[in-house]
Write an enzyme that holds these catalytic residues in place. Structure first.
Site, short mmCIF file in Angstrom:
data_model
loop_
_atom_site.label_atom_id
_atom_site.label_comp_id
_atom_site.label_asym_id
_atom_site.label_seq_id
_atom_site.Cartn_x
_atom_site.Cartn_y
_atom_site.Cartn_z
N TYR A 163 -12.98 52.93 27.34
CA TYR A 163 -13.60 52.49 28.59
C TYR A 163 -13.01 51.16 29.04
O TYR A 163 -12.51 50.37 28.24
CB TYR A 163 -15.12 52.33 28.42
CG TYR A 163 -15.52 51.17 27.54
CD1 TYR A 163 -15.76 49.90 28.07
CD2 TYR A 163 -15.64 51.33 26.16
CE1 TYR A 163 -16.12 48.84 27.25
CE2 TYR A 163 -16.00 50.29 25.34
CZ TYR A 163 -16.24 49.04 25.89
OH TYR A 163 -16.58 47.98 25.07
N PHE A 173 -15.28 42.69 32.02
CA PHE A 173 -16.02 42.01 30.95
C PHE A 173 -15.68 42.58 29.56
O PHE A 173 -15.92 41.94 28.55
CB PHE A 173 -17.53 42.06 31.18
CG PHE A 173 -18.12 43.44 31.21
CD1 PHE A 173 -18.43 44.13 30.04
CD2 PHE A 173 -18.38 44.07 32.43
CE1 PHE A 173 -18.98 45.39 30.07
CE2 PHE A 173 -18.93 45.35 32.46
CZ PHE A 173 -19.23 46.01 31.28
N ASP A 174 -15.10 43.78 29.52
CA ASP A 174 -14.77 44.34 28.21
C ASP A 174 -13.87 45.56 28.40
O ASP A 174 -13.87 46.20 29.47
CB ASP A 174 -16.04 44.75 27.45
CG ASP A 174 -15.78 45.00 25.96
OD1 ASP A 174 -14.69 44.62 25.49
OD2 ASP A 174 -16.67 45.55 25.30
N ILE A 193 -26.79 51.24 26.02
CA ILE A 193 -27.68 50.94 27.13
C ILE A 193 -28.08 52.25 27.79
O ILE A 193 -27.33 53.23 27.75
CB ILE A 193 -27.02 49.97 28.14
CG1 ILE A 193 -25.70 50.55 28.66
CG2 ILE A 193 -26.80 48.60 27.53
CD1 ILE A 193 -25.06 49.72 29.76
N TYR A 219 -28.31 45.61 30.99
CA TYR A 219 -28.78 44.50 30.16
C TYR A 219 -29.86 43.67 30.85
O TYR A 219 -30.31 42.65 30.33
CB TYR A 219 -27.61 43.61 29.77
CG TYR A 219 -26.65 44.29 28.82
CD1 TYR A 219 -26.96 44.43 27.47
CD2 TYR A 219 -25.46 44.83 29.28
CE1 TYR A 219 -26.09 45.06 26.60
CE2 TYR A 219 -24.58 45.48 28.41
CZ TYR A 219 -24.91 45.60 27.08
OH TYR A 219 -24.04 46.22 26.22
N PHE A 236 -18.43 51.32 34.49
CA PHE A 236 -17.62 51.76 33.35
C PHE A 236 -16.69 52.88 33.81
O PHE A 236 -17.15 53.88 34.37
CB PHE A 236 -18.49 52.29 32.22
CG PHE A 236 -19.27 51.23 31.50
CD1 PHE A 236 -18.73 50.57 30.40
CD2 PHE A 236 -20.55 50.89 31.92
CE1 PHE A 236 -19.46 49.59 29.74
CE2 PHE A 236 -21.29 49.92 31.25
CZ PHE A 236 -20.73 49.26 30.17
#
Length: 557
Positions: A163, A173-174, A193, A219, A236
């Site tokens: 992802y 962010f990731d 999540i 979150y 995502f």
């Protein structure tokens, strides 16, 4: 809200030639993104950065940038000053606009807290970062779906996926790609999540999706670490690499079965097979073809992974199968070094080359037997034969057709492998056979020349010529009882001495009359000379009766 109408209204507000006081909010949309899938509406929540300044002198009185975090609020319900509530309507994520708010739509004639003076015209420079609503759901957009999808992800499945994670503004962010490792987890167990748990359902291996998750399914108010701010919508882009369930068993798909299958593999058999090993997304991790060597193993003895051990039962020589092995029947959670990741489903395309059991004997099938078959081949016979030698997959290894004459051997002399020796025994001239030779009757585990180790060999044989032989260590044998008194018979002219010429004439006469046999495959003159020399004890060029003993008479001649 219609973007064109909104823009027209805002332009009308901007074009104001009168220098008098502002009557309404003035919006300057000075940076609009090319794509705007959603605009701010009443009751939406938004997250944005701003600089607030006075219209009169440009002095900044507040800034989210200086605070180090974006501002979060709900639009249209009086939680913001009226001018901002109006000025934020219709805004897109990543849009920048300048909102000028007159006093009566801001803090009026009173001002606030010693920061905003009375009757102040305020200017807000806004960058919108996020929009969401309590009615929002997870949004899914499929980018790519494989043409074949035999199974989709359900709750309790274990998935491995790559992802890229970004905020709604596009800020990353990731990423699993940056770690060079998939993210692996169970679905529906609370390990993810909520929005991602929902967004991954129904995906196929190889499918790529964009999943947009509102903050309350991500979150929420707390955010996550330093990379995901509070109340952030998450985006995502997901690629499912693998999925399975702990209840999964092997999946076996037969690709090709030979027309004739006389025997199927069982526990204890030794099998040779080729394979291509891939993951479910098609990525190859190993291949016996690349090594130009079959994989060889015993079946049912734990020498291979549990799933493969099970799948190798019931196969025919020449059969092709696709075997899908779940990780709990493969390498489990640990995987194998850098070759196979943990919890990986493995797909093997296998082709059975041959198999055998250590108890197997040589199999002989007579395909043609000529009429009037009386003399058959046996130990010590000299034979000539045609042959083809191949592997069970049809690969031709050797053939007598490659030479100018048939192959020649003496049976029982250990000149050929045991299995071929057995296959050539008991044949008539003109007889044809098919002979199956297991490796322990052939070239064994090491192989030989072009013969692979532990290979079962298939011979096509035809006996061309048969010369009956003599026992090992003998040059000549009598066919029946020899003369009771040998020397008088040998002394053809009766002169009490037998030179080489007379000895040779005597032996050849016995052969011609069918009373005796010379060792086949050797020059008759050489054999007879050697026999004569053995009896000429004093080496004077002749044999006399005293040089022949009874033992010699019976055994040598």
């Amino acid at each position: 809200m219609d973007l064109t109408k909104s823009l027209l209204l805002l332009v009308l507000h901007v074009v104001n030639c009168n220098p008098g006081p502002l009557l309404d909010v003035v919006v300057d949309r000075y940076d609009i993104p090319k794509v705007c899938p959603r605009e701010v509406q009443t009751e939406d929540f938004i997250r944005y950065h701003f600089n607030g300044s006075f219209y009169a002198d440009g002095k900044i009185f507040d800034s989210s940038y200086k605070r180090g975090k974006a501002f979060i609020s709900q639009v249209g319900l009086g939680r913001l000053i009226t001018g901002m509530d109006r000025g934020l309507q219709g805004m897109c994520v990543n849009e920048r606009r300048r909102i000028t708010v007159p006093p009566h739509l801001a803090y009026g004639s009173i001002g606030t807290g010693g920061v905003i003076p009375p009757d102040a015209v305020l200017v807000y420079d806004i960058l919108l970062l996020d929009i969401w609503n309590t009615e929002d759901t997870v949004q899914i957009r499929t980018l790519r779906k494989p043409p074949s999808c035999n199974r989709t992800a359900v709750s309790s499945d274990f998935v491995r996926y790559h992802y890229n994670g970004t905020l709604l503004s596009g800020e990353a962010f990731d990423s699993s790609y940056s770690r060079k490792a998939t993210y692996d987890t169970y679905l529906g167990q609370g390990d993810l999540i909520k929005g991602l748990d929902e967004g991954l359902l129904g995906m196929c291996v190889g499918e790529r999706r964009v999943i947009i998750i509102p903050p309350f399914l991500a979150y929420g108010e707390k955010g996550h670490g330093t990379t995901i701010p509070p109340q952030a919508t998450l985006v995502f882009e997901v690629l499912v690499v693998d999925l399975f369930n702990s209840k999964d068993d092997l999946i076996m798909e037969v690709k090709q079965v030979p027309e004739v299958c006389n025997r199927r593999t069982v526990t204890g058999d030794y099998i040779r097979y080729h394979y291509n090993g891939t993951f479910q997304d098609g990525t190859a991790f190993d291949s016996s073809y690349q090594r130009n060597s079959t994989y060889n193993t015993y079946i049912g003895m734990g020498h291979v992974i549990k799933g493969m051990d099970k799948a190798l039962h019931g196969l025919c020589v020449g059969e092709k199968r696709r075997i899908t092995v779940p990780p709990h029947m493969a390498y489990g959670e640990d995987g194998v070094g850098n070759l196979i990741p943990g919890s990986a489903v493995l797909v093997f395309d296998i082709h059975v080359i041959d198999f055998h059991n250590h108890k197997d004997l040589v199999e002989i099938k007579v395909t043609h037997k000529p009429p009037g078959c009386t003399a058959t081949s046996e130990s010590d016979d000299l034979i000539q034969y045609h042959y083809n030698c191949s592997l069970l997959d049809g690969t031709l290894l050797y053939s007598s057709d490659q030479y100018d004459s048939p192959s020649t051997t003496t049976l029982g002399a250990n000149n050929v492998i045991m299995g071929l020796e057995k296959g050539l025994s008991g044949m008539c001239v003109g007889e044809r056979r098919e002979v199956l030779v297991p490796p322990h009757w052939g070239h064994g585990e090491d192989g030989a020349g072009g013969v692979p180790g532990s290979a079962v060999l298939f011979f096509e044989l035809e006996l061309v010529e048969l010369q009956k032989g003599v026992p090992e260590g003998y040059m000549f044998v009598w066919l029946g009882d020899g003369p009771e008194h040998l020397f008088p018979v040998m002394d053809l002219n009766g002169d009490k001495k037998v030179p080489l010429e007379e000895f040779s004439a005597f032996i050849m006469l016995q052969v011609k009359e069918g009373k005796g046999r010379l060792r086949p495959g050797m020059d008759a003159d050489v054999i007879i000379t050697e026999m004569f020399n053995n009896q000429d004890r004093n080496k004077d060029g002749k044999i006399v009766e005293a040089e022949l003993s009874e033992q010699v008479t019976r055994d040598e001649l």
